[in-house]
Design an enzyme around this catalytic site. Structure first.
Site, PDB file in Angstrom:
ATOM      1  N   ARG A 189     -36.935 -74.241  20.165  1.00 37.96           N
ATOM      2  CA  ARG A 189     -37.408 -75.599  19.940  1.00 37.96           C
ATOM      3  C   ARG A 189     -38.924 -75.633  19.985  1.00 37.96           C
ATOM      4  NH1 ARG A 189     -36.092 -81.291  21.112  1.00 37.96           N
ATOM      5  NH2 ARG A 189     -37.901 -82.355  20.262  1.00 37.96           N
ATOM      6  N   ARG A 224     -36.092 -80.051  13.930  1.00 36.07           N
ATOM      7  CA  ARG A 224     -36.015 -79.217  15.134  1.00 36.07           C
ATOM      8  C   ARG A 224     -34.788 -78.333  15.113  1.00 36.07           C
ATOM      9  NH1 ARG A 224     -35.032 -84.973  17.667  1.00 36.07           N
ATOM     10  NH2 ARG A 224     -36.368 -85.324  15.933  1.00 36.07           N
ATOM     11  N   ASP A 247     -30.343 -84.183  24.701  1.00 37.32           N
ATOM     12  CA  ASP A 247     -30.705 -85.394  25.441  1.00 37.32           C
ATOM     13  C   ASP A 247     -29.712 -85.637  26.563  1.00 37.32           C
ATOM     14  OD1 ASP A 247     -32.931 -86.131  23.879  1.00 37.32           O
ATOM     15  OD2 ASP A 247     -31.661 -87.129  22.409  1.00 37.32           O
ATOM     16  N   ASP A 281     -32.090 -80.266  19.844  1.00 33.19           N
ATOM     17  CA  ASP A 281     -32.531 -81.356  20.706  1.00 33.19           C
ATOM     18  C   ASP A 281     -31.367 -81.615  21.651  1.00 33.19           C
ATOM     19  OD1 ASP A 281     -34.119 -83.465  21.686  1.00 33.19           O
ATOM     20  OD2 ASP A 281     -33.110 -84.902  20.388  1.00 33.19           O
TER      21      ASP A 281
END
Length: 169
Positions: A83, A92, A97, A95
């Protein structure tokens, strides 16, 4: 404690990257990946218009880590998978989260749980609702009481079955 993590990738072998992220997280001693939503393909939200579509999934994990340590583990996996944080909402490789951690509510400068925009993003809600019919949302809201509005329902398309977990191998 049960947590939900959102995974997204739009560079390289997107599906393989999502699977590797789940595997790396599961290899952590304090994180067990319990199950995964299906994988969805979605248009990018925000950022440059010319970037590739994303693959997104949500995984449920069981963890003994606090929110900060779980976020750090996610960031380490992102680093392992290459990343690069060059452009906000840009393309990207991965990711990850932190969406929810039990019923915890955290509002720090660099960490907000539940994720502050998850209820506005169908690429998060569609896979999350597969795993939890009424997850905790920002501001104490619950999914069952929200009126979901989708300007582009075709922007979130099923792409692949759930990621493999130890239970599904």
């Amino acid at each position: 404690m049960k947590a939900y993590l959102g995974l997204g990738a739009n560079l390289g072998d997107r599906l393989e990257t999502l699977q590797r992220a789940a595997d790396f997280l599961d290899a952590e001693t304090s994180i067990d990946v319990v199950r995964s939503s299906r994988v969805y393909e979605t248009r990018p939200v925000g950022g440059p218009d010319d970037q590739p579509d994303f693959l997104n999934a949500v995984i449920q994990v069981e963890t003994g880590l606090n929110a900060r340590a779980l976020l750090d583990a996610c960031l380490q996996v992102e680093d392992r998978l290459g990343r690069v944080r060059a452009e906000r909402w840009g393309p990207r490789t991965i990711d990850i989260d932190l969406l929810t951690l039990g019923d915890e509510r955290i509002d720090d400068e660099d960490l907000v749980v539940p994720h502050p925009r998850m209820h506005e993003r169908m690429f998060v809600l569609a896979p999350l609702l597969e795993l939890d019919a009424d997850p905790p949302l920002p501001g104490g809201r619950r999914a069952e009481t929200m009126r979901l509005t989708v300007s582009d329902p075709l922007g979130v398309r099923p792409f692949a079955p759930p990621l493999l977990t130890r239970a599904r191998r």
